[in-house]
Design a protein around this motif. Structure first.
Motif, PDB file in Angstrom:
ATOM      1  N   THR A   1      88.679   8.744  59.470  1.00 36.81           N
ATOM      2  CA  THR A   1      89.687   9.531  60.211  1.00 36.81           C
ATOM      3  C   THR A   1      90.300   8.695  61.334  1.00 36.81           C
ATOM      4  O   THR A   1      91.517   8.721  61.555  1.00 36.81           O
TER       5      THR A   1
ATOM      6  N   VAL B   1      90.806  23.011  57.965  1.00 39.73           N
ATOM      7  CA  VAL B   1      89.848  22.184  57.227  1.00 39.73           C
ATOM      8  C   VAL B   1      89.006  23.070  56.306  1.00 39.73           C
ATOM      9  O   VAL B   1      88.605  24.167  56.689  1.00 39.73           O
ATOM     10  N   ASN B   2      88.796  22.605  55.083  1.00 36.83           N
ATOM     11  CA  ASN B   2      87.942  23.328  54.135  1.00 36.83           C
ATOM     12  C   ASN B   2      87.127  22.305  53.346  1.00 36.83           C
ATOM     13  O   ASN B   2      87.583  21.745  52.358  1.00 36.83           O
ATOM     14  N   THR B   3      85.909  22.035  53.820  1.00 38.82           N
ATOM     15  CA  THR B   3      85.085  20.983  53.213  1.00 38.82           C
ATOM     16  C   THR B   3      84.669  21.328  51.779  1.00 38.82           C
ATOM     17  O   THR B   3      84.445  20.440  50.967  1.00 38.82           O
ATOM     18  N   LYS B   4      84.585  22.640  51.477  1.00 35.58           N
ATOM     19  CA  LYS B   4      84.182  23.050  50.114  1.00 35.58           C
ATOM     20  C   LYS B   4      85.186  22.575  49.073  1.00 35.58           C
ATOM     21  O   LYS B   4      84.828  22.268  47.934  1.00 35.58           O
ATOM     22  N   THR B   5      86.465  22.533  49.450  1.00 36.16           N
ATOM     23  CA  THR B   5      87.497  22.100  48.505  1.00 36.16           C
ATOM     24  C   THR B   5      87.886  20.635  48.715  1.00 36.16           C
ATOM     25  O   THR B   5      88.832  20.138  48.106  1.00 36.16           O
ATOM     26  N   GLY B   6      87.169  19.959  49.622  1.00 34.25           N
ATOM     27  CA  GLY B   6      87.462  18.546  49.873  1.00 34.25           C
ATOM     28  C   GLY B   6      88.548  18.306  50.900  1.00 34.25           C
ATOM     29  O   GLY B   6      88.979  17.168  51.106  1.00 34.25           O
TER      30      GLY B   6
ATOM     31  N   SER C   1      90.078  13.710  57.317  1.00 35.91           N
ATOM     32  CA  SER C   1      90.720  12.490  56.813  1.00 35.91           C
ATOM     33  C   SER C   1      91.658  12.800  55.644  1.00 35.91           C
ATOM     34  O   SER C   1      92.778  12.274  55.574  1.00 35.91           O
TER      35      SER C   1
ATOM     36  N   ASP D   1      89.772  22.529  62.715  1.00 41.32           N
ATOM     37  CA  ASP D   1      88.568  23.204  62.226  1.00 41.32           C
ATOM     38  C   ASP D   1      87.857  23.881  63.388  1.00 41.32           C
ATOM     39  O   ASP D   1      87.063  23.256  64.085  1.00 41.32           O
TER      40      ASP D   1
ATOM     41  N   THR E   1      89.042  17.654  54.117  1.00 42.24           N
ATOM     42  CA  THR E   1      88.419  17.196  55.361  1.00 42.24           C
ATOM     43  C   THR E   1      89.509  16.753  56.329  1.00 42.24           C
ATOM     44  O   THR E   1      90.694  16.767  55.992  1.00 42.24           O
TER      45      THR E   1
ATOM     46  N   ARG F   1      85.947  12.366  63.781  1.00 45.19           N
ATOM     47  CA  ARG F   1      84.500  12.411  63.592  1.00 45.19           C
ATOM     48  C   ARG F   1      83.930  11.157  62.947  1.00 45.19           C
ATOM     49  O   ARG F   1      82.728  10.911  63.021  1.00 45.19           O
ATOM     50  N   ASP F   2      84.766  10.397  62.233  1.00 51.20           N
ATOM     51  CA  ASP F   2      84.233   9.247  61.498  1.00 51.20           C
ATOM     52  C   ASP F   2      85.251   8.111  61.485  1.00 51.20           C
ATOM     53  O   ASP F   2      86.395   8.258  61.924  1.00 51.20           O
TER      54      ASP F   2
END
Length: 507
Positions: free
Chosen positions: A345, A312-317, A321, A298, A319, A341-342
């Protein structure tokens, strides 16, 4: 005044000076320019064009001192006067809603319009279109990684990030900046009518036969929208391990780490420290036809033909992970995750490293030992870290002094003592010349500290030692830290004290 009495200056980075009693446009047309030299306004002439300049000077009343400058310095100042003239003409063109086309040599920020053909076509002749195209051309020419288009209360400014530092490219009228941003939105398929929410997009431009991917981010601010454009790289731009600038002892360790069939290698450092570039260099080192390499990034900063890359495309889920979970069903040999990041992941990445995959990723920590404690803070069990982690590289990018113009720096005794610099060492500082675009620096070095996950580190982790204690113990064992390597670059004359302090001499 006799010519021999006129002072002559070389390699100056001059800016236009406005003189109220003089018609600046006519003066510029007649090769008579105005600028401050040593904080005093001068009439500036080029010896090759002095006949025109003196001829015009005889027709006006101006009692400023005269100075000769070399042709390169004169040309730079001349183009800056043209930029101001272009700005004014663009404003009047916009205000009058005129469709007349401006002269090419005056709309350009430099000579680019005379020699660039593929980014400009006969259809794209409007001034703003040409102006935006010129920004891309100039950014690539100067080796910029980002273009910032900002809007303030009365004016706008365009800045380029070169070698990790922002430098001003040009000031513009606020109305023009708004039109520039609208043009950028059009080519990035963004909504030009929406100015209240952030927008992200991508665009492609072609310069000198080469396609260039550009990531666009638009953000509403108090005085209007600002745009940041990240110029994304091709696989051909990925440097080799030798070109990154790491010392040979580190590169040998990297090569050994990358021979492992499974385990996790982390690269840490602040934003803009070259982590993604290092990871892609590692991937190119191990990329062979018999390996399946998949990344989730990303953004995808380097397009490479021999690896499979997921954006990575957070809008479509999608992420980090979620992408990582899917990757593990694709029978990979080597996996690269742009950033941990978390906790989710981190857990999947460690499980992948334990189940027969070589895992590469990044973390935002200031030093190598802090990466271990960061994983613990995320909730990862100690035994999982010791079983999966192979090594942690913490890195920074340091600007190299320009060899053409660097000069000896005289430092006070207390500064030398504070940083532990040998009193007999010759320290250099930046000056600025045409070779380095008057920045004083030319290119960057990567410096890093490598923490190898050996039995001692595993025992320290088991004993709940802090990252500071782990780092000190590893220093005693011979690990050379980033501040020590920065000091070495300083004493070797490769960089300046100002730069090593900026990068992290006190970390």
């Amino acid at each position: 005044m006799h010519l021999s009495n006129i002072p002559e200056f070389f390699d100056l980075d001059l800016y236009p000076e406005h003189i109220e009693s003089v018609d600046i446009d006519l003066a510029v047309k007649n090769s008579l320019l105005f600028s401050k030299i040593d904080d005093k306004a001068h009439m500036v002439l080029d010896k090759e064009k002095m006949a025109e300049g003196f001829n015009y000077l005889s027709k006006i009343e101006c009692d400023l001192p005269i100075a000769f400058v070399d042709s390169d310095s004169f040309q730079r100042l001349y183009h800056r006067f043209l930029e101001i003239k272009t700005d004014n003409e663009l404003s009047s063109t916009i205000n009058e809603e005129s469709e007349s086309e401006l002269l090419e040599d005056e709309i350009s920020l430099s000579e680019f319009l005379q020699n660039s053909s593929d980014i400009l076509t006969s259809e794209e002749s409007a001034p703003i279109i040409k102006f935006v195209n010129s920004l891309f051309y100039q950014a690539v020419k100067k080796g910029a990684s980002d273009i910032h288009v900002e809007i303030h209360e009365f004016r706008g400014v365009v800045r380029f990030r070169v070698d990790g530092v922002l430098t001003k490219h040009v000031d513009l009228d606020k109305n023009i900046i708004s039109l520039v941003i609208s043009r950028i939105k059009v080519i990035s398929n963004l909504d030009i009518s929406e100015k209240r929410i952030p927008q992200d997009g991508r665009t492609q431009v072609k310069i000198a036969g080469k396609g260039l991917d550009i990531r666009v981010s638009v953000l509403p601010t108090y005085y209007g929208e600002r745009v940041v454009m990240r110029i994304l790289m091709e696989s051909s731009d990925i440097p080799t391990l030798a070109k990154l600038g790491f010392k040979s002892d580190l590169t040998q360790h990297f090569e050994k780490l990358l021979e492992h069939a499974h385990g996790m290698i982390l690269v840490t450092g602040p934003t803009g420290s070259g982590k993604s570039t290092t990871l892609h260099t590692f991937l190119q080192l191990v990329a062979t036809p018999d390996k399946n390499i998949i990344t989730v990034e990303d953004p995808v900063e380097y397009k490479a033909d021999n690896i499979n890359q997921i954006q990575v495309n957070t809008k479509t889920g999608l992420t980090f992970s979620a992408g990582l979970r899917s990757i593990l069903r694709q029978d990979p040999d080597i996996v690269m995750v742009g950033e941990i990041r978390d906790k989710e992941t981190a857990e999947i990445a460690i499980q992948a490293a334990l189940t027969g995959h070589l895992m590469l990723s990044t973390l935002h920590t200031n030093n190598a030992a802090a990466a271990i404690t960061r994983l613990v803070e995320m909730g990862i069990d100690d035994f999982l870290i010791t079983s999966s982690l192979l090594g942690v590289l913490a890195q920074r990018l340091v600007r190299k002094l320009c060899d053409e113009c660097k000069e000896i720096d005289t430092l006070p005794l207390e500064i030398l003592e504070e940083f532990g610099i040998d009193k007999s060492a010759t320290i250099y500082k930046e000056k600025g010349c045409k070779q380095c675009n008057f920045t004083g620096y030319n290119g960057r070095h990567a410096v890093g500290e490598l923490l190898l996950m050996d039995d001692d580190v595993k025992m320290m982790l088991k004993n709940k030692m802090t990252d500071f204690e782990i780092r000190e113990k590893m220093r005693e064992k011979g690990m050379r830290t980033i501040p020590e390597k920065l000091l070495e670059l300083l004493v070797d004359g490769d960089t300046s004290l100002k730069e090593v302090i900026r990068v992290g001499l006190k970390d």
